[in-house]
Design a protein around this motif. Sequence first.
Motif, PDB file in Angstrom:
ATOM      1  N   PRO A 165       0.910  -1.192  -0.042  1.00 57.99           N
ATOM      2  CA  PRO A 165      -0.031  -0.053   0.115  1.00 57.99           C
ATOM      3  C   PRO A 165       0.773   1.184  -0.099  1.00 57.99           C
ATOM      4  CG  PRO A 165      -1.107  -1.570   1.483  1.00 57.99           C
ATOM      5  CD  PRO A 165       0.502  -2.110   0.997  1.00 57.99           C
ATOM      6  N   LEU A 166       2.010   1.210   0.762  1.00 55.58           N
ATOM      7  CA  LEU A 166       2.805   2.612   0.560  1.00 55.58           C
ATOM      8  C   LEU A 166       3.307   2.946  -0.770  1.00 55.58           C
ATOM      9  CD1 LEU A 166       4.902   2.169   3.867  1.00 55.58           C
ATOM     10  CD2 LEU A 166       2.830   3.423   3.576  1.00 55.58           C
ATOM     11  N   LYS A 167       3.654   1.846  -1.705  1.00 54.29           N
ATOM     12  CA  LYS A 167       3.921   2.229  -3.186  1.00 54.29           C
ATOM     13  C   LYS A 167       2.934   2.889  -3.585  1.00 54.29           C
ATOM     14  CE  LYS A 167       5.987  -0.992  -5.438  1.00 54.29           C
ATOM     15  NZ  LYS A 167       6.026  -2.425  -6.221  1.00 54.29           N
ATOM     16  N   THR A 168       1.567   2.635  -3.302  1.00 57.52           N
ATOM     17  CA  THR A 168       0.648   3.843  -3.901  1.00 57.52           C
ATOM     18  C   THR A 168       0.996   5.262  -3.408  1.00 57.52           C
ATOM     19  OG1 THR A 168      -1.000   2.028  -3.926  1.00 57.52           O
ATOM     20  CG2 THR A 168      -1.895   4.336  -3.924  1.00 57.52           C
ATOM     21  N   LEU A 169       1.069   5.374  -2.423  1.00 55.08           N
ATOM     22  CA  LEU A 169       1.375   6.822  -1.728  1.00 55.08           C
ATOM     23  C   LEU A 169       2.488   7.325  -2.404  1.00 55.08           C
ATOM     24  CD1 LEU A 169       0.437   6.116   2.044  1.00 55.08           C
ATOM     25  CD2 LEU A 169      -1.064   6.405   0.086  1.00 55.08           C
ATOM     26  N   TYR A 170       3.479   6.752  -2.594  1.00 58.06           N
ATOM     27  CA  TYR A 170       4.618   7.014  -3.275  1.00 58.06           C
ATOM     28  C   TYR A 170       4.547   7.760  -4.425  1.00 58.06           C
ATOM     29  CZ  TYR A 170       7.662   5.010   0.344  1.00 58.06           C
ATOM     30  OH  TYR A 170       8.197   4.507   1.783  1.00 58.06           O
ATOM     31  N   ALA A 171       3.572   6.710  -5.415  1.00 57.96           N
ATOM     32  CA  ALA A 171       3.279   7.119  -6.500  1.00 57.96           C
ATOM     33  C   ALA A 171       2.284   8.277  -6.768  1.00 57.96           C
ATOM     34  CB  ALA A 171       2.634   5.847  -7.219  1.00 57.96           C
ATOM     35  N   ALA A 172       1.559   8.495  -5.749  1.00 56.79           N
ATOM     36  CA  ALA A 172       0.473   9.729  -5.632  1.00 56.79           C
ATOM     37  C   ALA A 172       1.642  11.028  -5.406  1.00 56.79           C
ATOM     38  CB  ALA A 172      -0.248   9.425  -4.494  1.00 56.79           C
ATOM     39  N   ILE A 210       1.078  12.147 -14.772  1.00 55.01           N
ATOM     40  CA  ILE A 210       0.710  10.875 -14.166  1.00 55.01           C
ATOM     41  C   ILE A 210      -0.988  11.100 -14.018  1.00 55.01           C
ATOM     42  CG2 ILE A 210       0.854   9.109 -12.461  1.00 55.01           C
ATOM     43  CD1 ILE A 210       3.818  10.173 -12.290  1.00 55.01           C
ATOM     44  N   PRO A 211      -1.793  10.563 -14.864  1.00 56.29           N
ATOM     45  CA  PRO A 211      -3.221  10.949 -14.639  1.00 56.29           C
ATOM     46  C   PRO A 211      -3.770  10.120 -13.727  1.00 56.29           C
ATOM     47  CG  PRO A 211      -2.778   9.591 -16.790  1.00 56.29           C
ATOM     48  CD  PRO A 211      -1.435   9.836 -15.878  1.00 56.29           C
ATOM     49  N   VAL A 212      -3.622   8.647 -13.230  1.00 54.32           N
ATOM     50  CA  VAL A 212      -3.909   7.853 -12.347  1.00 54.32           C
ATOM     51  C   VAL A 212      -2.970   6.905 -11.707  1.00 54.32           C
ATOM     52  CG1 VAL A 212      -4.710   6.420 -14.105  1.00 54.32           C
ATOM     53  CG2 VAL A 212      -6.056   6.439 -11.784  1.00 54.32           C
ATOM     54  N   VAL A 213      -3.072   6.581 -10.581  1.00 56.60           N
ATOM     55  CA  VAL A 213      -1.878   5.856  -9.933  1.00 56.60           C
ATOM     56  C   VAL A 213      -2.706   4.519  -9.649  1.00 56.60           C
ATOM     57  CG1 VAL A 213      -0.566   7.455  -9.330  1.00 56.60           C
ATOM     58  CG2 VAL A 213      -2.063   6.825  -7.764  1.00 56.60           C
ATOM     59  N   GLU A 214      -2.018   3.505  -9.500  1.00 58.44           N
ATOM     60  CA  GLU A 214      -2.243   1.974  -9.045  1.00 58.44           C
ATOM     61  C   GLU A 214      -2.451   2.147  -7.336  1.00 58.44           C
ATOM     62  OE1 GLU A 214      -1.403  -2.399  -9.863  1.00 58.44           O
ATOM     63  OE2 GLU A 214       0.395  -0.966  -9.853  1.00 58.44           O
ATOM     64  N   ALA A 215      -3.679   1.799  -6.841  1.00 54.96           N
ATOM     65  CA  ALA A 215      -3.856   1.699  -5.634  1.00 54.96           C
ATOM     66  C   ALA A 215      -3.911   0.203  -4.996  1.00 54.96           C
ATOM     67  CB  ALA A 215      -5.035   2.344  -5.230  1.00 54.96           C
ATOM     68  N   VAL A 216      -3.193   0.026  -3.958  1.00 47.96           N
ATOM     69  CA  VAL A 216      -3.034  -1.312  -3.234  1.00 47.96           C
ATOM     70  C   VAL A 216      -4.049  -1.282  -2.012  1.00 47.96           C
ATOM     71  CG1 VAL A 216      -1.600  -3.170  -2.280  1.00 47.96           C
ATOM     72  CG2 VAL A 216      -0.886  -1.801  -4.178  1.00 47.96           C
ATOM     73  N   PRO A 217      -5.290  -1.762  -1.901  1.00 46.49           N
ATOM     74  CA  PRO A 217      -6.000  -1.729  -0.738  1.00 46.49           C
ATOM     75  C   PRO A 217      -5.212  -2.157   0.313  1.00 46.49           C
ATOM     76  CG  PRO A 217      -7.230  -2.145  -2.772  1.00 46.49           C
ATOM     77  CD  PRO A 217      -5.829  -2.293  -3.025  1.00 46.49           C
ATOM     78  N   ARG A 267      -3.223  -1.928   4.360  1.00 50.84           N
ATOM     79  CA  ARG A 267      -2.409  -1.033   5.400  1.00 50.84           C
ATOM     80  C   ARG A 267      -0.887  -1.751   5.587  1.00 50.84           C
ATOM     81  NH1 ARG A 267      -2.418  -3.656  10.275  1.00 50.84           N
ATOM     82  NH2 ARG A 267      -3.901  -5.383  10.555  1.00 50.84           N
ATOM     83  N   THR A 268      -0.118  -0.964   6.232  1.00 49.80           N
ATOM     84  CA  THR A 268       1.243  -1.419   6.582  1.00 49.80           C
ATOM     85  C   THR A 268       1.372  -1.532   8.089  1.00 49.80           C
ATOM     86  OG1 THR A 268       2.073  -0.562   4.311  1.00 49.80           O
ATOM     87  CG2 THR A 268       3.636  -0.966   6.142  1.00 49.80           C
ATOM     88  N   GLU A 269       1.717  -2.414   8.642  1.00 51.29           N
ATOM     89  CA  GLU A 269       1.556  -2.751  10.157  1.00 51.29           C
ATOM     90  C   GLU A 269       3.009  -1.787  10.525  1.00 51.29           C
ATOM     91  OE1 GLU A 269       2.221  -6.925  10.979  1.00 51.29           O
ATOM     92  OE2 GLU A 269       0.094  -7.399  10.522  1.00 51.29           O
ATOM     93  N   GLY A 270       2.563  -1.068  11.660  1.00 56.10           N
ATOM     94  CA  GLY A 270       3.800  -0.232  12.196  1.00 56.10           C
ATOM     95  C   GLY A 270       4.009   1.269  11.549  1.00 56.10           C
ATOM     96  N   VAL A 271       3.086   1.564  10.614  1.00 53.26           N
ATOM     97  CA  VAL A 271       3.267   2.724   9.811  1.00 53.26           C
ATOM     98  C   VAL A 271       1.992   3.619  10.199  1.00 53.26           C
ATOM     99  CG1 VAL A 271       3.544   3.651   7.651  1.00 53.26           C
ATOM    100  CG2 VAL A 271       4.848   1.745   8.159  1.00 53.26           C
ATOM    101  N   ASP A 272       2.178   4.910  10.309  1.00 52.66           N
ATOM    102  CA  ASP A 272       1.058   5.785  10.424  1.00 52.66           C
ATOM    103  C   ASP A 272       0.729   6.618   9.028  1.00 52.66           C
ATOM    104  OD1 ASP A 272      -1.043   7.763  10.821  1.00 52.66           O
ATOM    105  OD2 ASP A 272       0.030   8.511  12.564  1.00 52.66           O
TER     106      ASP A 272
END
Length: 372
Positions: free
Chosen positions: A317-324, A333-340, A342-347
């Motif tokens: 999921p964090l890769k989606t946020l980097y891509a955003a 970049i008109p749209v990014v791939e989202a990974v539904p 969460r990542t444990e231990g990351v806020d």
Amino acid sequence: MPADLPTDLPGTGALAGHWIAAVDSTRVRSRYPRTIGRNARLGAHGDGPDVLAITVRTDAGASGWGLYEGPEPDLAACVGRPLEELFDPALGVIDPAALPLDIALHDLAGRILGVPVHAMLGGHGTVPVACYSGAIYFDDLDPEESPRGLDGVLTACAADWDAGYRAFKLKIGRGNLWMPADEGFARDVEVVRAVRDAYPEARLLVDMNDGYSPERTIRFLDAVQECDLYWIEEPFAEHAEGLRAVREHLNRTGSRVLVADGEFDPDVEQVLDLAAAGLLDVLLMDVLSFGFTAWRRIMPRVREAGVLASPHAWGHPLKTLYAAQLAAGLGTIPVVEAVPGRTEGVDATGYTLHDGAITLPDDPGFGLHLGG
């Protein structure tokens, strides 16, 4: 100061005086909201992998962190060196020895400069950032002892729609490994039509994972022409002859469907050449394994070719946020791939998904907190 760097930043000199005091790592685990199944090339993807998170600390007390995918890194290689020898806010990583720290150094520089990464990259994109759910796999084929059929795919779409997604990328290519070729093709078409009927307003994309041929791709485009696809992704291993046949078909039929490729083990120069020749519309090199710095360097060539980008982000999921952040920073970049998930231990609560788009935090760096 380079033109792509905002003139209102504190200045690249803010990195001066920072020396790398320590580099350490830990593993973090991603969790998907459901088990992710098969695609055209691979078996079940499970409920979430783990990945290396690298933290960089300076002698002045600053720190930044980010994920890393690749060969085992030498974490000590950059310790004791001035930060400005490793990273330039206008360019990214400037010493190959520091490339395993690519994401961490972008986070660190943003925190030192007091700006979000997308602002450090120029803020050329649109916020919030449109995204699609990349988690619609072959749910109709599982479980093997009692396959769910179309209901399995539609249930996954419903879960992601309820979570805020308004676009779906549907994995197809069932006839490559899991079903007889014609039966698998028919199921691919059936799935796309069923999702379009259930979600008439959604943006739909399909991903063949190199499980099709040029001829089968053209046959598929004809079969779903009324479904208003946004793009087809990785229909077959990139080669000009096949892509030219697909392009000629799209032009002949007046189709607006985009062709996206460059994700799997890409020859980047070949991908850029295919784009420049008008055979690809969207380039997909991975946000981590290809890299943030690499994307920054090739984006002028992407624009020159007149095409779009959408860095591959599946896995975490964090890769989606980097891509955003990359989309908001570089544009194109008109749209990014989202990974539904969460990542444990990351806020990551600074990021929110609403009505198919991701809102980014104003926090410096990536606005992600390890250990939260």
